[in-house]
Design a protein around this motif. Sequence first.
Motif, PDB file in Angstrom:
ATOM      1  N   ALA A   1       0.191   1.571  11.048  1.00  0.00           N
ATOM      2  CA  ALA A   1       1.596   1.216  10.872  1.00  0.00           C
ATOM      3  C   ALA A   1       2.504   2.431  10.803  1.00  0.00           C
ATOM      4  CB  ALA A   1       1.754   0.378   9.597  1.00  0.00           C
ATOM      5  N   ALA A   2       1.987   3.544  10.275  1.00  0.00           N
ATOM      6  CA  ALA A   2       2.787   4.758  10.078  1.00  0.00           C
ATOM      7  C   ALA A   2       1.924   5.967  10.437  1.00  0.00           C
ATOM      8  CB  ALA A   2       3.281   4.839   8.637  1.00  0.00           C
ATOM      9  N   PRO A   3       1.845   6.351  11.705  1.00  0.00           N
ATOM     10  CA  PRO A   3       0.919   7.399  12.153  1.00  0.00           C
ATOM     11  C   PRO A   3       1.108   8.756  11.486  1.00  0.00           C
ATOM     12  CG  PRO A   3       1.789   6.159  14.027  1.00  0.00           C
ATOM     13  CD  PRO A   3       2.576   5.727  12.826  1.00  0.00           C
ATOM     14  N   GLY A   4       2.270   9.001  10.902  1.00  0.00           N
ATOM     15  CA  GLY A   4       2.508  10.293  10.273  1.00  0.00           C
ATOM     16  C   GLY A   4       1.548  10.603   9.139  1.00  0.00           C
ATOM     17  N   TYR A   5       0.978   9.576   8.522  1.00  0.00           N
ATOM     18  CA  TYR A   5       0.031   9.825   7.425  1.00  0.00           C
ATOM     19  C   TYR A   5      -1.242  10.504   7.927  1.00  0.00           C
ATOM     20  CZ  TYR A   5       2.913   7.229   4.149  1.00  0.00           C
ATOM     21  OH  TYR A   5       3.944   6.841   3.337  1.00  0.00           O
ATOM     22  N   ALA A   6      -1.593  10.282   9.181  1.00  0.00           N
ATOM     23  CA  ALA A   6      -2.759  10.973   9.750  1.00  0.00           C
ATOM     24  C   ALA A   6      -2.499  12.474   9.816  1.00  0.00           C
ATOM     25  CB  ALA A   6      -3.074  10.425  11.137  1.00  0.00           C
ATOM     26  N   ASP A   7      -1.256  12.865  10.113  1.00  0.00           N
ATOM     27  CA  ASP A   7      -0.906  14.286  10.131  1.00  0.00           C
ATOM     28  C   ASP A   7      -1.017  14.888   8.733  1.00  0.00           C
ATOM     29  OD1 ASP A   7      -0.343  14.136  12.854  1.00  0.00           O
ATOM     30  OD2 ASP A   7       1.752  13.609  12.495  1.00  0.00           O
ATOM     31  N   TYR A   8      -0.583  14.144   7.737  1.00  0.00           N
ATOM     32  CA  TYR A   8      -0.699  14.628   6.355  1.00  0.00           C
ATOM     33  C   TYR A   8      -2.169  14.834   5.978  1.00  0.00           C
ATOM     34  CZ  TYR A   8       4.224  13.317   5.648  1.00  0.00           C
ATOM     35  OH  TYR A   8       5.593  13.213   5.729  1.00  0.00           O
ATOM     36  N   GLN A   9      -3.036  13.909   6.406  1.00  0.00           N
ATOM     37  CA  GLN A   9      -4.452  14.047   6.077  1.00  0.00           C
ATOM     38  C   GLN A   9      -5.062  15.250   6.768  1.00  0.00           C
ATOM     39  OE1 GLN A   9      -6.954  11.998   3.851  1.00  0.00           O
ATOM     40  NE2 GLN A   9      -7.098  14.185   4.112  1.00  0.00           N
ATOM     41  N   ARG A  10      -4.658  15.513   7.996  1.00  0.00           N
ATOM     42  CA  ARG A  10      -5.193  16.670   8.719  1.00  0.00           C
ATOM     43  C   ARG A  10      -4.740  17.996   8.105  1.00  0.00           C
ATOM     44  NH1 ARG A  10      -4.671  13.161  13.333  1.00  0.00           N
ATOM     45  NH2 ARG A  10      -2.474  13.712  13.566  1.00  0.00           N
ATOM     46  N   ALA A  11      -3.645  17.946   7.353  1.00  0.00           N
ATOM     47  CA  ALA A  11      -3.103  19.177   6.775  1.00  0.00           C
ATOM     48  C   ALA A  11      -3.834  19.618   5.510  1.00  0.00           C
ATOM     49  CB  ALA A  11      -1.611  18.999   6.466  1.00  0.00           C
TER      50      ALA A  11
ATOM     51  N   LEU B   1       0.847  -1.184   0.000  1.00  0.00           N
ATOM     52  CA  LEU B   1       0.000   0.000   0.000  1.00  0.00           C
ATOM     53  C   LEU B   1       0.887   1.239   0.000  1.00  0.00           C
ATOM     54  CD1 LEU B   1      -2.502  -1.038   2.848  1.00  0.00           C
ATOM     55  CD2 LEU B   1      -2.663  -1.551   0.390  1.00  0.00           C
ATOM     56  N   VAL B   2       0.598   2.171  -0.899  1.00  0.00           N
ATOM     57  CA  VAL B   2       1.280   3.459  -0.910  1.00  0.00           C
ATOM     58  C   VAL B   2       0.215   4.558  -0.887  1.00  0.00           C
ATOM     59  CG1 VAL B   2       3.401   2.695  -2.025  1.00  0.00           C
ATOM     60  CG2 VAL B   2       1.459   3.364  -3.435  1.00  0.00           C
ATOM     61  N   VAL B   3       0.574   5.707  -0.339  1.00  0.00           N
ATOM     62  CA  VAL B   3      -0.392   6.791  -0.139  1.00  0.00           C
ATOM     63  C   VAL B   3       0.073   8.032  -0.903  1.00  0.00           C
ATOM     64  CG1 VAL B   3      -1.515   8.289   1.558  1.00  0.00           C
ATOM     65  CG2 VAL B   3      -1.023   5.893   2.130  1.00  0.00           C
ATOM     66  N   GLY B   4      -0.859   8.656  -1.615  1.00  0.00           N
ATOM     67  CA  GLY B   4      -0.554   9.895  -2.329  1.00  0.00           C
ATOM     68  C   GLY B   4      -0.619  11.081  -1.401  1.00  0.00           C
ATOM     69  N   SER B   5       0.279  11.122  -0.435  1.00  0.00           N
ATOM     70  CA  SER B   5       0.213  12.153   0.606  1.00  0.00           C
ATOM     71  C   SER B   5       0.767  13.486   0.144  1.00  0.00           C
ATOM     72  CB  SER B   5       0.968  11.689   1.851  1.00  0.00           C
ATOM     73  OG  SER B   5       2.329  11.438   1.540  1.00  0.00           O
ATOM     74  N   ALA B   6       1.848  13.462  -0.653  1.00  0.00           N
ATOM     75  CA  ALA B   6       2.507  14.691  -1.099  1.00  0.00           C
ATOM     76  C   ALA B   6       2.788  15.612   0.081  1.00  0.00           C
ATOM     77  CB  ALA B   6       1.669  15.408  -2.160  1.00  0.00           C
ATOM     78  N   GLY B   7       3.132  15.031   1.231  1.00  0.00           N
ATOM     79  CA  GLY B   7       3.456  15.824   2.406  1.00  0.00           C
ATOM     80  C   GLY B   7       2.311  16.650   2.946  1.00  0.00           C
ATOM     81  N   GLY B   8       1.070  16.249   2.639  1.00  0.00           N
ATOM     82  CA  GLY B   8      -0.088  17.010   3.096  1.00  0.00           C
ATOM     83  C   GLY B   8      -0.468  18.149   2.165  1.00  0.00           C
ATOM     84  N   SER B   9       0.089  18.155   0.954  1.00  0.00           N
ATOM     85  CA  SER B   9      -0.238  19.197  -0.030  1.00  0.00           C
ATOM     86  C   SER B   9      -1.696  19.087  -0.463  1.00  0.00           C
ATOM     87  CB  SER B   9       0.670  19.039  -1.252  1.00  0.00           C
ATOM     88  OG  SER B   9       0.192  19.787  -2.348  1.00  0.00           O
ATOM     89  N   ASP B  10      -2.232  20.188  -0.981  1.00  0.00           N
ATOM     90  CA  ASP B  10      -3.607  20.190  -1.486  1.00  0.00           C
ATOM     91  C   ASP B  10      -3.700  19.641  -2.903  1.00  0.00           C
ATOM     92  OD1 ASP B  10      -4.715  21.255   0.836  1.00  0.00           O
ATOM     93  OD2 ASP B  10      -4.347  23.320   0.193  1.00  0.00           O
ATOM     94  N   ARG B  11      -2.590  19.234  -3.478  1.00  0.00           N
ATOM     95  CA  ARG B  11      -2.574  18.724  -4.858  1.00  0.00           C
ATOM     96  C   ARG B  11      -2.081  17.280  -4.854  1.00  0.00           C
ATOM     97  NH1 ARG B  11       0.925  18.139  -9.170  1.00  0.00           N
ATOM     98  NH2 ARG B  11       0.126  18.726 -11.242  1.00  0.00           N
TER      99      ARG B  11
END
Length: 283
Positions: free
Chosen positions: A112-122, A57-67
């Motif tokens: 597994a990687a809680p940092g992705y929740a921060d990206y989603q909140r951003a 599984l990979v996530v298109g987080s882009a560091g929490g960017s809007d794009r």
Amino acid sequence: MPLDFNVKLIEEFRTNAGRLGGPFEGWVLLLLTTTGAVSGREHTTPLGFVEDGDRLLVVGSAGGSDRHPDWYRNILVNPTVTVERGTDTWQATAVAATGAERDALFAKVVAAAPGYADYQRATTRVLPVVVLHRIPVSDYTPPNRLDALADELVKIHDWLRGELAALADDLAAPGTAELTVELRRHCLTFCAGLATHHGGEDAGLFPYLAREFPGKAEVFARLRAEHDTVSRSLGELRGLLARVDETGPEELRPEFDRLRAELEAHFAYEEAEIVPLLKAAAG
């Protein structure tokens, strides 16, 4: 990630068989190579990942960017990708999860990687979760993967059924410029995904099963013939789609309905015949 940062990561990854040192020590990454949606050129991106059985599984987080990141836009048009993990390199089909499945998989990623929740909140953008389905090699599929492959076959069919349903919704909606863009996106994603799926079966899965089950030659001949029929229908659908601005989505409907009926029958037959063979070979 900035381009120069990515270049350094990729170079170190490939030099050290996936192991990273210095400021990157302890990072567990894969390299995902996609084909540009517009340029057609290959692009490699380092990504974090979470294992989900035989899938990644990979996530298109882009560091929490809007794009959405470019790699995600690429896989919507060209879902066949190359994955590098350590010294192992393989091709995969990248499938974006939707609806409840996306939410469940994102929860698994966050666990597994809680940092992705921060990206989603951003961002208000829903971060896409993409499932990487490994494509079997052309000449041999290890028996211990066959049982899992039976489940993956049905899941890929279900994803393709979902894309067909999205296309049907597009065709039923009132015509707008936005609809035309979405229609093209769904059709490109669906057509590319189906072509990859059938290509992998014809090149790898079917020859392997044909050797294991010589009495099923008629089944594989029928499935290959159906693949050819579907390929021709997809070509006709693409031709109509190229003229959708002139004709409107409603002209696509008869061709789409015929293709959908062919595919539903094809998926049902393939699942009835191939899934038991995969499970038998695995046993």
